[in-house]
Scaffold this motif. Structure first.
Motif, PDB file in Angstrom:
ATOM      1  N   TYR A  86      -1.246   6.200  -1.117  1.00  0.00           N
ATOM      2  CA  TYR A  86      -0.055   5.418  -1.458  1.00  0.00           C
ATOM      3  C   TYR A  86       1.019   5.469  -0.368  1.00  0.00           C
ATOM      4  O   TYR A  86       1.795   4.527  -0.223  1.00  0.00           O
ATOM      5  N   ALA A  90      -1.380   2.217   1.409  1.00  0.00           N
ATOM      6  CA  ALA A  90      -0.690   1.156   0.663  1.00  0.00           C
ATOM      7  C   ALA A  90       0.395   0.493   1.506  1.00  0.00           C
ATOM      8  O   ALA A  90       0.582  -0.728   1.441  1.00  0.00           O
ATOM      9  N   THR A  94       0.294  -3.409   2.562  1.00  0.00           N
ATOM     10  CA  THR A  94       1.407  -4.296   2.212  1.00  0.00           C
ATOM     11  C   THR A  94       1.956  -4.991   3.447  1.00  0.00           C
ATOM     12  O   THR A  94       2.273  -6.191   3.410  1.00  0.00           O
ATOM     13  N   GLU A 148       5.185  10.200  -3.083  1.00  0.00           N
ATOM     14  CA  GLU A 148       4.908   9.115  -2.129  1.00  0.00           C
ATOM     15  C   GLU A 148       6.190   8.601  -1.498  1.00  0.00           C
ATOM     16  O   GLU A 148       6.196   8.179  -0.334  1.00  0.00           O
ATOM     17  N   ASN A 152       6.041   7.776   2.359  1.00  0.00           N
ATOM     18  CA  ASN A 152       5.809   6.375   2.737  1.00  0.00           C
ATOM     19  C   ASN A 152       6.921   5.849   3.637  1.00  0.00           C
ATOM     20  O   ASN A 152       6.709   4.941   4.444  1.00  0.00           O
ATOM     21  N   SER A 312       0.155  -6.573  -3.987  1.00  0.00           N
ATOM     22  CA  SER A 312      -0.455  -5.600  -3.079  1.00  0.00           C
ATOM     23  C   SER A 312      -0.480  -4.214  -3.706  1.00  0.00           C
ATOM     24  O   SER A 312      -1.489  -3.508  -3.651  1.00  0.00           O
ATOM     25  N   ARG A 313       0.633  -3.827  -4.284  1.00  0.00           N
ATOM     26  CA  ARG A 313       0.724  -2.509  -4.920  1.00  0.00           C
ATOM     27  C   ARG A 313      -0.271  -2.390  -6.077  1.00  0.00           C
ATOM     28  O   ARG A 313      -0.964  -1.376  -6.217  1.00  0.00           O
ATOM     29  N   ILE A 316      -3.904  -2.095  -4.694  1.00  0.00           N
ATOM     30  CA  ILE A 316      -4.189  -0.760  -4.177  1.00  0.00           C
ATOM     31  C   ILE A 316      -4.392   0.221  -5.316  1.00  0.00           C
ATOM     32  O   ILE A 316      -5.314   1.059  -5.295  1.00  0.00           O
ATOM     33  N   ALA A 317      -3.539   0.146  -6.345  1.00  0.00           N
ATOM     34  CA  ALA A 317      -3.629   1.085  -7.467  1.00  0.00           C
ATOM     35  C   ALA A 317      -4.980   0.986  -8.163  1.00  0.00           C
ATOM     36  O   ALA A 317      -5.649   2.004  -8.403  1.00  0.00           O
ATOM     37  N   GLY A 346       0.961   1.251 -10.405  1.00  0.00           N
ATOM     38  CA  GLY A 346       0.997  -0.008  -9.674  1.00  0.00           C
ATOM     39  C   GLY A 346       2.261  -0.804  -9.925  1.00  0.00           C
ATOM     40  O   GLY A 346       2.763  -1.494  -9.032  1.00  0.00           O
ATOM     41  N   GLY A 349       6.541  -0.034  -8.301  1.00  0.00           N
ATOM     42  CA  GLY A 349       6.732  -0.252  -6.865  1.00  0.00           C
ATOM     43  C   GLY A 349       8.071  -0.872  -6.538  1.00  0.00           C
ATOM     44  O   GLY A 349       8.170  -1.733  -5.654  1.00  0.00           O
TER      45      GLY A 349
END
Length: 509
Positions: A86, A90, A94, A148, A152, A312-313, A316-317, A346, A349
């Motif tokens: 993440y 992620a 993104t 995260e 991130n 996108s989030r 990925i989740a 997810g 975000g």
């Protein structure tokens, strides 16, 4: 209106809205975003310039220190793979989605598109934490969302810095690649070393105003020095805070810890208020300078980017959930989240302070700056309002809340703490020891919050009588101002202990 008058107005509105969010269990950053826009469009609101290099240090460094200081290293080790996915994968995914959207719609230059992607890629845990503090969920989910957000930012800001450098120099060069390769490990090593150095200084300033000021000085100094050394300021700040917490947390004086918590909570809230105000003012200026056609183009592009960032989030989740589930079925140790928990991760975000701060950092002559800033603000506003407002209903609908389990954990922990105290007192003799034992035995046998109502009432009445007598001594000039404040603080702690016991009893009943 001057900046100070505008800020006071927004703070007054923020205080009022904060009470609303607490009662409605909404994340306060979303309400602040709306308030920032509302105040910014008022007639006479000023246009406030801000020095770009100052913005990141001012807005991000204290928030990172506040979060990293309390984040458990054990959770980071246990959640290493999900945190990497993440915080790194992620973010990169993104950015790739935003670059693709830019190429297919408005045709931004690649460096500009990567810059925009890096700005809007990292979620901010503040909004999710505001909801999860009232509606606790599984500890793994909570640790992932908070963890995260610490790392991130490093991925996004490294990309952001690289994209700005490429934009300024017109392409890649070996110096840029070398700096990026060394920025992350160098930042971590510097942060650990600097945190160790500051831990040696803290005992000198303990229980003083200088001790609290030192916390802010070291937070900003870590960031600024790392920037000067071309290291990852985010990782340096996180590493220094975690190092300092590991070395000094056990020895922190209780008074200093309580005071610091109150100060840092207030400062982080104030930084959010100022950041949303500044971004709202910029958005007003940008919209006012655009023609109708340009504004229509910008709004359409921003809407597509918002959808792309949210999608996108979620992608990925669920993709990571499917991989972990497959590996778990084939004997690997890492257990997947439940489907509802995956959806919650997810959907959590929301973008916030980091996105705002990095957008403010963009130089005035940056290509398509107005479009990038307006899109970034749109992503923040949309994710905070849409996702932030629906988190609590989602938790209730999917039955992911664990309020009862959280209360049981606290109940069990208080009993365990009382047993540890009784173990320490074993073998000690005397009436004083027996009085202490009685209180701890009540907790072990009946649980916390078991202080009888009659005793609570008497304890509170006794403290109030002492307060009255203390005021009489001060009025009679029998106690000096400094001594009065010292005794008043002692009575505050006694009254707070009785009030907390009553609050626990009501909560658990």
């Amino acid at each position: 209106m001057t900046f100070f008058e505008t800020l006071v107005a927004l703070l007054a509105v923020a205080i009022l809205l904060l009470q609303v969010t607490r009662r409605m269990r909404l994340p306060y950053p979303g309400i602040l975003a709306a308030a920032g826009v509302a105040v910014a469009v008022l007639p006479g609101a000023p246009d406030i310039p801000i020095d770009p290099p100052t913005a990141l240090a001012l807005f991000i460094a204290p928030v990172l220190v506040d979060s990293a200081y309390d984040f458990p290293l054990g959770a980071a080790r246990r959640m290493l793979v999900p945190l990497f996915v993440y915080a790194v994968v992620a973010v990169l995914f993104t950015v790739g989605v935003v670059v693709s959207i830019s190429a297919l719609t408005v045709g931004l230059p690649i460096a500009v598109a990567v810059t925009l992607g890096a700005i809007v890629a990292p979620p901010d845990a503040a909004a999710a934490t505001a909801v999860l503090s009232n509606l606790p969920v599984d500890r793994r989910v909570d640790a992932l969302l908070k963890g995260e957000s610490l790392f991130n930012d490093a991925t996004a800001l490294l990309l952001f810095s690289a994209a700005l450098t490429i934009q300024a120099r017109g392409g890649f060069d070996t110096e840029t690649v070398a700096r990026m390769a060394f920025a992350a490990p160098g930042g971590i090593l510097f942060g650990i070393a600097f945190g160790f150095l500051v831990s040696r200084l803290r005992p000198v300033t303990g229980n003083t105003v200088g001790g609290t000021l030192l916390q802010f000085v070291y937070a900003f100094a870590t960031w600024l020095i790392a920037e000067r050394l071309h290291l990852s300021a985010v990782l340096a700040t996180v590493a220094s805070a975690m190092t300092l917490a590991t070395l000094a947390k056990v020895d922190d004086p209780p008074r200093m810890r309580v005071h610091s918590f109150a100060v840092w909570t207030t400062v982080v809230f104030l930084l959010n208020v100022v950041a949303f105000l500044l971004m709202g003012l910029q958005a007003r200026r940008i919209v006012g300078a655009m023609s109708a056609a340009e504004l229509e183009r910008a709004i359409g592009f921003a809407a597509i980017v918002v959808v792309g960032v949210i999608a996108s989030r979620l992608a990925i989740a669920f993709f990571f959930h499917a991989i972990v589930g497959y590996r778990h079925r084939h004997g690997h140790e890492l257990a997947p989240f439940e489907h509802g928990e995956t959806l919650l991760v997810g959907w959590s975000g929301m973008r916030g302070l980091v996105t705002l701060a990095t957008a403010l950092v963009l130089p005035a002559d940056f290509t398509d700056r107005d479009l990038v800033v307006l899109t970034a603000f749109s992503v923040v506003l949309a994710t905070l309002v849409i996702q932030g407002a629906t988190l609590a209903p989602m938790i209730r609908l999917l039955k992911l809340g664990r309020e009862d389990k959280a209360r049981q954990e606290v109940h069990m922990a208080r009993k365990s703490l009382a047993q540890a105290a009784l173990g320490r007192l074993e073998g000690e003799k005397g009436p004083e020891v027996e009085a202490i034992r009685i209180a701890y035995r009540e907790i072990c046998e009946n649980g916390p919050g078991s202080l009888p109502a009659r005793r609570r009432d008497l304890a509170l009445a006794a403290v109030l009588a002492q307060r009255k007598r203390l005021d009489e001594l001060r009025d009679a000039d029998l106690v000096g101002p400094s001594q009065y404040l010292e005794l008043q603080e002692d009575l505050d702690w006694k009254q707070l202990a009785v009030a907390l016991d009553e609050e626990r009893r009501i909560t658990e009943s």
